[in-house]
Design a protein around this motif. Structure first.
Motif, mmCIF file in Angstrom:
data_model
loop_
_atom_site.group_PDB
_atom_site.id
_atom_site.type_symbol
_atom_site.label_atom_id
_atom_site.label_comp_id
_atom_site.label_asym_id
_atom_site.label_seq_id
_atom_site.Cartn_x
_atom_site.Cartn_y
_atom_site.Cartn_z
ATOM 1 N N PRO A 185 0.845 -1.204 0.000
ATOM 2 C CA PRO A 185 0.000 0.000 0.000
ATOM 3 C C PRO A 185 0.879 1.252 0.000
ATOM 4 O O PRO A 185 1.941 1.255 0.637
ATOM 5 C CB PRO A 185 -0.772 -0.102 1.320
ATOM 6 N N PHE A 186 0.466 2.287 -0.709
ATOM 7 C CA PHE A 186 1.243 3.543 -0.693
ATOM 8 C C PHE A 186 0.324 4.724 -0.987
ATOM 9 O O PHE A 186 -0.763 4.553 -1.572
ATOM 10 C CB PHE A 186 2.404 3.486 -1.688
ATOM 11 N N GLN A 187 0.778 5.914 -0.568
ATOM 12 C CA GLN A 187 -0.026 7.134 -0.752
ATOM 13 C C GLN A 187 0.767 8.276 -1.384
ATOM 14 O O GLN A 187 0.248 9.366 -1.539
ATOM 15 C CB GLN A 187 -0.561 7.643 0.607
ATOM 16 N N MET A 188 2.058 8.035 -1.735
ATOM 17 C CA MET A 188 2.904 9.143 -2.208
ATOM 18 C C MET A 188 3.316 8.982 -3.667
ATOM 19 O O MET A 188 3.569 7.870 -4.133
ATOM 20 C CB MET A 188 4.199 9.201 -1.374
ATOM 21 N N PHE A 189 3.376 10.119 -4.343
ATOM 22 C CA PHE A 189 3.980 10.181 -5.681
ATOM 23 C C PHE A 189 5.180 11.123 -5.597
ATOM 24 O O PHE A 189 5.081 12.203 -4.997
ATOM 25 C CB PHE A 189 2.962 10.730 -6.692
ATOM 26 N N ARG A 190 6.323 10.700 -6.136
ATOM 27 C CA ARG A 190 7.504 11.570 -6.154
ATOM 28 C C ARG A 190 8.106 11.610 -7.548
ATOM 29 O O ARG A 190 8.177 10.570 -8.209
ATOM 30 C CB ARG A 190 8.584 11.061 -5.187
ATOM 31 N N GLU A 191 8.560 12.821 -7.938
ATOM 32 C CA GLU A 191 9.214 12.955 -9.244
ATOM 33 C C GLU A 191 10.653 13.395 -9.025
ATOM 34 O O GLU A 191 10.919 14.281 -8.215
ATOM 35 C CB GLU A 191 8.450 13.997 -10.066
ATOM 36 N N PHE A 192 11.587 12.767 -9.742
ATOM 37 C CA PHE A 192 13.020 13.060 -9.619
ATOM 38 C C PHE A 192 13.576 13.360 -11.011
ATOM 39 O O PHE A 192 12.976 12.966 -12.023
ATOM 40 C CB PHE A 192 13.778 11.837 -9.087
ATOM 41 N N ASP A 193 14.760 13.988 -11.059
ATOM 42 C CA ASP A 193 15.460 14.034 -12.348
ATOM 43 C C ASP A 193 16.299 12.756 -12.477
ATOM 44 O O ASP A 193 16.289 11.908 -11.570
ATOM 45 C CB ASP A 193 16.270 15.332 -12.513
ATOM 46 N N ALA A 194 17.038 12.645 -13.573
ATOM 47 C CA ALA A 194 17.739 11.380 -13.836
ATOM 48 C C ALA A 194 18.894 11.134 -12.871
ATOM 49 O O ALA A 194 19.383 9.999 -12.759
ATOM 50 C CB ALA A 194 18.246 11.363 -15.277
ATOM 51 N N THR A 195 19.323 12.180 -12.152
ATOM 52 C CA THR A 195 20.401 11.983 -11.179
ATOM 53 C C THR A 195 19.846 11.526 -9.830
ATOM 54 O O THR A 195 20.603 11.183 -8.928
ATOM 55 C CB THR A 195 21.210 13.284 -10.941
ATOM 56 N N GLY A 196 18.523 11.617 -9.670
ATOM 57 C CA GLY A 196 17.918 11.216 -8.396
ATOM 58 C C GLY A 196 17.597 12.395 -7.502
ATOM 59 O O GLY A 196 17.241 12.214 -6.338
ATOM 60 N N THR A 197 17.692 13.631 -8.034
ATOM 61 C CA THR A 197 17.333 14.816 -7.242
ATOM 62 C C THR A 197 15.811 14.998 -7.259
ATOM 63 O O THR A 197 15.193 14.982 -8.328
ATOM 64 C CB THR A 197 18.000 16.084 -7.843
ATOM 65 N N LEU A 198 15.245 15.166 -6.066
ATOM 66 C CA LEU A 198 13.784 15.282 -5.953
ATOM 67 C C LEU A 198 13.298 16.578 -6.585
ATOM 68 O O LEU A 198 13.837 17.655 -6.323
ATOM 69 C CB LEU A 198 13.381 15.251 -4.466
ATOM 70 N N ILE A 199 12.261 16.479 -7.440
ATOM 71 C CA ILE A 199 11.678 17.667 -8.068
ATOM 72 C C ILE A 199 10.366 18.027 -7.375
ATOM 73 O O ILE A 199 10.100 19.182 -7.076
ATOM 74 C CB ILE A 199 11.435 17.425 -9.574
ATOM 75 N N MET A 200 9.519 17.058 -7.146
ATOM 76 C CA MET A 200 8.263 17.327 -6.436
ATOM 77 C C MET A 200 7.744 16.068 -5.760
ATOM 78 O O MET A 200 8.093 14.952 -6.155
ATOM 79 C CB MET A 200 7.201 17.911 -7.375
ATOM 80 N N ALA A 201 6.896 16.268 -4.734
ATOM 81 C CA ALA A 201 6.270 15.137 -4.043
ATOM 82 C C ALA A 201 4.820 15.510 -3.777
ATOM 83 O O ALA A 201 4.514 16.674 -3.519
ATOM 84 C CB ALA A 201 6.985 14.861 -2.723
ATOM 85 N N SER A 202 3.939 14.522 -3.884
ATOM 86 C CA SER A 202 2.525 14.831 -3.686
ATOM 87 C C SER A 202 1.791 13.604 -3.142
ATOM 88 O O SER A 202 2.005 12.489 -3.628
ATOM 89 C CB SER A 202 1.949 15.242 -5.049
ATOM 90 N N PRO A 203 0.915 13.787 -2.140
ATOM 91 C CA PRO A 203 0.096 12.649 -1.700
ATOM 92 C C PRO A 203 -0.936 12.328 -2.784
ATOM 93 O O PRO A 203 -1.459 13.241 -3.422
ATOM 94 C CB PRO A 203 -0.587 13.154 -0.421
ATOM 95 N N ILE A 204 -1.222 11.052 -3.008
ATOM 96 C CA ILE A 204 -2.138 10.682 -4.100
ATOM 97 C C ILE A 204 -3.233 9.719 -3.639
ATOM 98 O O ILE A 204 -3.759 8.941 -4.435
ATOM 99 C CB ILE A 204 -1.372 10.072 -5.301
ATOM 100 N N GLY A 205 -3.571 9.741 -2.361
ATOM 101 C CA GLY A 205 -4.654 8.865 -1.888
ATOM 102 C C GLY A 205 -4.178 7.436 -1.731
ATOM 103 O O GLY A 205 -2.981 7.152 -1.793
#
Ligand code: FAD
Length: 368
Positions: free
Chosen positions: A71-91
């Motif tokens: 089970p999970f509730q998070m969405f995260r977007e990174f660039d190709a190096t692994g640096t976090l760009i954004m995070a958002s709860p998604i239910g």
């Protein structure tokens, strides 16, 4: 009023397996067959969105999926190096291994009284109006009130009863997939985007495992030699420096660890039945997987079909099934396809793509 009492389900994938559970629950006699030797599906993982979990909950299957999946509730977007760009709860969502989901469906269906047979298919299906006479490949023959074609996107029953014009067409995209150990940093659905517009998605499938996928665009329906799949994938992902991706790639030890599959899509217009033969799941609608909803739509089909068959006469129920499902399925099919088209020119379509994703997930979350 003539209700359906005895059903044959051809195909025990996600749709057929869910339907077997839902019909058996309502006291309808179910025989479900699959032409594969094992009902458990091979492959990687699948994401069960909130609407899919809600549909599974309505027939008592959700808790097993949550317990045996991730089970999970998070969405995260990174660039190709692994640096976090954004995070958002998604239910509420749940990743799960496909074989695990098959096992849950199979064991619930059997416990509820459905008869499941493996390594068997239909030899002939004769529509006799109010019943269907089915001959099986083992030489036996039985009459059913209803035959459900849950035999996937390349459904032979659909060819036979609806015509070959509904065969899937290539959507100019394919996908690479492989399993890996789940790193502790993976707390949801993660996507890594490279500067050239390509991406790698990662989905947890259990406490210990995850799977990774990477889309490839092409005008032609691609096929690569099986023995080169590992090296071809590693080559394609060489610009991704994110530690999660590098570590996952190191776990590939043979070409058999990598799956490659072109996307072939179809949407059959309603009605989805010809007399007492009815389509369900990918046999009726196989979308591109951008909205992770093909399996979810098959689950919803199953829950709705079982509900109307339990409550209405055969003719009324089959009419209501098509009516209740088509608009919702078409909207999700069209949006999935549009997202796939956007991904074929990803840098130009980034904003439109993000907006369509958001709108679509809002729509999918609504009750079916
Ligand atoms: C790369 C990718 C990722 C995806 N990710 C997601 C996701 O995250 N979430 C999601 O909801 N959906 C996802 N989907 C879509 C999902 O996998 C399908 O929509 C779903 O599997 C359809 O289920 P089904 O039961 O209709 O068909 P299938 O799963 O294809 O099952 C059909 C069954 O019928 C059997 N069969 C076929 N022919 C015969 C025959 N002649 N006789 C007897 N049996 C037969 C087959 O062996 C099989 O078991 C994804 C699809 C792809 C390609």
């Amino acid at each position: 009023m003539q209700k359906i009492k005895k059903v044959l389900i051809v195909g025990t994938g996600i749709g057929g397996g869910t339907l077997a559970c839902a019909l058996a629950d309502r006291g309808i006699e179910v025989h479900a067959i699959d032409n594969k030797p094992s009902i458990s599906a091979a492959g990687t993982g699948i994401c069960l969105l909130g609407n899919t979990l809600r549909a599974l909950d309505s027939i008592g299957l959700k808790n097993d999926c949550l317990e045996r999946g991730a089970p999970f509730q998070m969405f995260r977007e990174f660039d190709a190096t692994g640096t976090l760009i954004m995070a958002s709860p998604i239910g509420d969502n749940c990743g799960i291994k496909r074989p695990e989901l098959s096992n849950i469906l199979e064991s619930h269906a059997s416990r509820r009284g459905a008869i499941l047979s493996k390594s068997i298919s239909v030899e002939s299906v004769i529509d006799k109006g109010k019943v269907v006479l089915v001959s099986f490949t083992d030489g036996t023959e039985t009459e059913y009130d209803l035959v459900v074609a849950a035999d996937g996107a390349f459904s032979r029953l659909r060819d036979r009863f609806f015509g070959e014009e509904h065969r899937p067409k290539f959507a100019k995209q394919s996908v690479w997939r492989f399993n890996a150990r789940r790193p502790s940093s993976l707390d949801g659905f993660h996507i890594f985007r490279a500067a050239d517009g390509t991406a790698v998605g990662v989905l947890p499938t259990s406490a210990e495992n995850c799977y990774l996928f990477h889309m490839e665009n092409s005008q032609e329906h691609l096929r690569y030699p099986d023995e080169n799949l590992d090296s071809l994938l590693i080559e394609r992902l060489r610009s991704y420096e994110a530690p999660l991706i590098r570590e996952a790639l190191e776990q590939i030890t043979s070409p058999a660890d990598v799956l490659f599959r072109p996307f072939d899509v179809t949407l059959v217009p309603v009605p989805w039945n010809r007399n007492r033969v009815v389509l369900l799941g990918d046999a009726a609608h196989a979308p591109t997987p951008q909205l992770t909803s093909g399996g979810g739509m098959a689950v919803e089909d199953a829950v709705v079909l079982a509900q109307v068959l339990g409550e209405y006469s055969a003719d009324e129920a089959l009419k209501m099934y098509s009516q209740r499902r088509f608009d919702r399925v078409k909207r999700i099919f069209d949006a999935s396809y549009q997202l796939s088209v956007y991904e074929q020119n990803p840098l130009a379509n980034r904003d439109k793509s993000a907006q369509l994703l958001m709108d679509s997930y809002r729509f999918i979350a609504q009750p079916c």
